[in-house]
Design a protein around this motif. Structure first.
Motif, PDB file in Angstrom:
ATOM      1  N   ALA A  70      13.508   6.484   4.184  1.00 45.28           N
ATOM      2  CA  ALA A  70      12.090   6.208   4.376  1.00 45.28           C
ATOM      3  C   ALA A  70      11.865   4.750   4.742  1.00 45.28           C
ATOM      4  O   ALA A  70      12.696   3.876   4.483  1.00 45.28           O
ATOM      5  CB  ALA A  70      11.309   6.541   3.104  1.00 45.28           C
ATOM      6  N   SER A  71      10.717   4.508   5.346  1.00 46.48           N
ATOM      7  CA  SER A  71      10.246   3.163   5.662  1.00 46.48           C
ATOM      8  C   SER A  71       8.833   3.030   5.126  1.00 46.48           C
ATOM      9  O   SER A  71       8.130   4.037   4.913  1.00 46.48           O
ATOM     10  CB  SER A  71      10.250   2.930   7.182  1.00 46.48           C
ATOM     11  N   HIS A  72       8.401   1.789   4.894  1.00 50.81           N
ATOM     12  CA  HIS A  72       7.020   1.625   4.432  1.00 50.81           C
ATOM     13  C   HIS A  72       6.472   0.278   4.872  1.00 50.81           C
ATOM     14  O   HIS A  72       7.204  -0.648   5.236  1.00 50.81           O
ATOM     15  CB  HIS A  72       6.934   1.782   2.912  1.00 50.81           C
ATOM     16  N   ILE A  73       5.159   0.221   4.831  1.00 48.74           N
ATOM     17  CA  ILE A  73       4.433  -1.035   5.050  1.00 48.74           C
ATOM     18  C   ILE A  73       3.604  -1.259   3.799  1.00 48.74           C
ATOM     19  O   ILE A  73       2.841  -0.382   3.390  1.00 48.74           O
ATOM     20  CB  ILE A  73       3.510  -0.962   6.286  1.00 48.74           C
ATOM     21  N   LEU A  74       3.770  -2.402   3.172  1.00 48.83           N
ATOM     22  CA  LEU A  74       3.044  -2.722   1.937  1.00 48.83           C
ATOM     23  C   LEU A  74       1.914  -3.686   2.245  1.00 48.83           C
ATOM     24  O   LEU A  74       2.146  -4.780   2.784  1.00 48.83           O
ATOM     25  CB  LEU A  74       3.991  -3.337   0.903  1.00 48.83           C
ATOM     26  N   CYS A  75       0.701  -3.272   1.889  1.00 50.57           N
ATOM     27  CA  CYS A  75      -0.494  -4.097   2.129  1.00 50.57           C
ATOM     28  C   CYS A  75      -1.131  -4.494   0.805  1.00 50.57           C
ATOM     29  O   CYS A  75      -1.027  -3.770  -0.191  1.00 50.57           O
ATOM     30  CB  CYS A  75      -1.510  -3.334   2.980  1.00 50.57           C
ATOM     31  N   GLU A  76      -1.815  -5.615   0.820  1.00 53.62           N
ATOM     32  CA  GLU A  76      -2.485  -6.082  -0.395  1.00 53.62           C
ATOM     33  C   GLU A  76      -3.749  -5.295  -0.674  1.00 53.62           C
ATOM     34  O   GLU A  76      -4.139  -5.127  -1.826  1.00 53.62           O
ATOM     35  CB  GLU A  76      -2.819  -7.573  -0.277  1.00 53.62           C
ATOM     36  N   THR A  77      -4.433  -4.826   0.385  1.00 51.65           N
ATOM     37  CA  THR A  77      -5.706  -4.131   0.197  1.00 51.65           C
ATOM     38  C   THR A  77      -5.673  -2.756   0.857  1.00 51.65           C
ATOM     39  O   THR A  77      -4.918  -2.508   1.809  1.00 51.65           O
ATOM     40  CB  THR A  77      -6.876  -4.926   0.799  1.00 51.65           C
ATOM     41  N   GLU A  78      -6.511  -1.866   0.352  1.00 53.41           N
ATOM     42  CA  GLU A  78      -6.607  -0.530   0.916  1.00 53.41           C
ATOM     43  C   GLU A  78      -7.164  -0.582   2.338  1.00 53.41           C
ATOM     44  O   GLU A  78      -6.725   0.161   3.216  1.00 53.41           O
ATOM     45  CB  GLU A  78      -7.493   0.344   0.029  1.00 53.41           C
ATOM     46  N   GLY A  79      -8.114  -1.477   2.556  1.00 52.13           N
ATOM     47  CA  GLY A  79      -8.704  -1.593   3.879  1.00 52.13           C
ATOM     48  C   GLY A  79      -7.681  -1.974   4.935  1.00 52.13           C
ATOM     49  O   GLY A  79      -7.680  -1.423   6.047  1.00 52.13           O
ATOM     50  N   ALA A  80      -6.798  -2.911   4.596  1.00 50.57           N
ATOM     51  CA  ALA A  80      -5.772  -3.331   5.551  1.00 50.57           C
ATOM     52  C   ALA A  80      -4.830  -2.179   5.865  1.00 50.57           C
ATOM     53  O   ALA A  80      -4.430  -1.972   7.020  1.00 50.57           O
ATOM     54  CB  ALA A  80      -4.990  -4.508   4.978  1.00 50.57           C
ATOM     55  N   ALA A  81      -4.481  -1.398   4.833  1.00 47.27           N
ATOM     56  CA  ALA A  81      -3.591  -0.260   5.043  1.00 47.27           C
ATOM     57  C   ALA A  81      -4.251   0.796   5.920  1.00 47.27           C
ATOM     58  O   ALA A  81      -3.619   1.366   6.824  1.00 47.27           O
ATOM     59  CB  ALA A  81      -3.189   0.338   3.701  1.00 47.27           C
ATOM     60  N   LYS A  82      -5.518   1.077   5.681  1.00 48.08           N
ATOM     61  CA  LYS A  82      -6.229   2.070   6.488  1.00 48.08           C
ATOM     62  C   LYS A  82      -6.290   1.640   7.950  1.00 48.08           C
ATOM     63  O   LYS A  82      -6.144   2.467   8.867  1.00 48.08           O
ATOM     64  CB  LYS A  82      -7.632   2.290   5.938  1.00 48.08           C
ATOM     65  N   ALA A  83      -6.510   0.364   8.184  1.00 56.93           N
ATOM     66  CA  ALA A  83      -6.581  -0.143   9.557  1.00 56.93           C
ATOM     67  C   ALA A  83      -5.241   0.040  10.265  1.00 56.93           C
ATOM     68  O   ALA A  83      -5.187   0.408  11.452  1.00 56.93           O
ATOM     69  CB  ALA A  83      -6.986  -1.609   9.550  1.00 56.93           C
ATOM     70  N   LEU A  84      -4.135  -0.177   9.557  1.00 55.02           N
ATOM     71  CA  LEU A  84      -2.812  -0.010  10.162  1.00 55.02           C
ATOM     72  C   LEU A  84      -2.502   1.461  10.430  1.00 55.02           C
ATOM     73  O   LEU A  84      -1.845   1.788  11.428  1.00 55.02           O
ATOM     74  CB  LEU A  84      -1.741  -0.621   9.254  1.00 55.02           C
ATOM     75  N   ILE A  85      -2.983   2.344   9.563  1.00 54.21           N
ATOM     76  CA  ILE A  85      -2.783   3.781   9.802  1.00 54.21           C
ATOM     77  C   ILE A  85      -3.470   4.193  11.097  1.00 54.21           C
ATOM     78  O   ILE A  85      -2.927   4.980  11.893  1.00 54.21           O
ATOM     79  CB  ILE A  85      -3.305   4.604   8.603  1.00 54.21           C
TER      80      ILE A  85
END
Length: 261
Positions: free
Chosen positions: A118-133
């Motif tokens: 697996a691979s992952h991207i770790l973000c500090e905020t939920e908003g940042a993660a949603k934007a990357l998705i």
């Protein structure tokens, strides 16, 4: 829990206080709105503990507390109880025939652990993660976004975590990862104590069924453990039957069938 509704328990003239039972009740699950069930479970646990310690003292059993890992040690009382049970219990002997019969009952239970890449991207905020998705769904390269945005040391490798086995990651991460199909990306950020993860499952291999020769030691250990648990249950029930217990009515514990898995 309103302790006034629950009296102390008396075991052969020795009181187990309501406050002790209330504290122990925090360790016992019960349906919402039924505190009496957790209370009875806690009371039973403390009654059994009291009787085992009394038996250990009567037999003059002493024991050195063992290291439990992470700098912790068991208590002197726990060591006494363990020594008492080791000295007293006579568990049913597990034969080769028992082991083979247990394996044949359902061989599919005995498998190698699954493996994931697996691979992952770790973000500090939920908003940042949603934007990357959103960017990933529009065609952005996972590895490029990981290198640019991930707050994990795996960023330099494009977020790649390598080969993972059960318990290699924290539970929330593993649950989300194992639910994915190969090549799929989580469409909702996965929150853990480290932040918000976007997970991609690169490859997976389901566990393979083990032949009897490879599974027999595992089956034997499980059967021996089940036999020990049954012997301990019978022993503690005998102690309770002989004791004079006041302040609570404890129904007989229903017998439980222990299985290898």
């Amino acid at each position: 829990m309103n302790q006034a509704l629950f009296p102390p328990v008396i075991v052969d003239g020795v009181e187990i206080s309501a406050s002790s039972i209330a504290a122990e009740a925090q360790n016992h699950a019960a349906p919402k709105g039924k505190p009496g069930l957790a209370w009875r479970k806690a009371a039973r646990a403390l009654i059994v503990r009291h009787l085992l310690l009394r038996e250990a003292e009567a037999l003059g059993i002493s024991a050195e507390p063992r290291a439990l890992g992470n700098g912790r040690r068991e208590t002197i009382e726990d060591a006494q109880i363990a020594a008492l049970l080791d000295q007293t219990l006579e568990a049913e002997v597990v034969s080769d025939e028992d082991v083979k019969a247990e394996w044949e009952r359902d061989p599919s239970r005995f498998k190698t652990p699954p493996l994931w890449e697996a691979s992952h991207i770790l973000c500090e905020t939920e908003g940042a993660a949603k934007a990357l998705i959103i960017e990933l769904n529009e065609g952005a390269r996972f590895g490029d976004l990981a290198k640019e945005h991930s707050q994990c040391g795996s960023a330099e490798a494009g977020g790649f975590l390598g080969q993972l086995s059960p318990n290699d990651t924290i539970p929330e991460f593993e649950i989300a990862m194992s639910a994915l199909e190969e090549g799929a990306i989580t469409q909702t950020p996965v929150q853990t104590r480290f932040g918000f993860h976007i997970i991609r499952l690169d490859a997976k291999e389901d566990g393979r069924q083990l032949p009897f020769e490879a599974a027999q030691n595992r089956v034997r250990e499980a059967l021996e453990r089940a036999a020990w648990v049954q012997a301990a249950r019978s022993y503690t029930s005998e102690l309770m039957d002989k004791a004079q217990i006041e302040g609570i009515i404890l129904p007989a514990e229903a017998p439980k069938k222990e299985t290898a898995i």
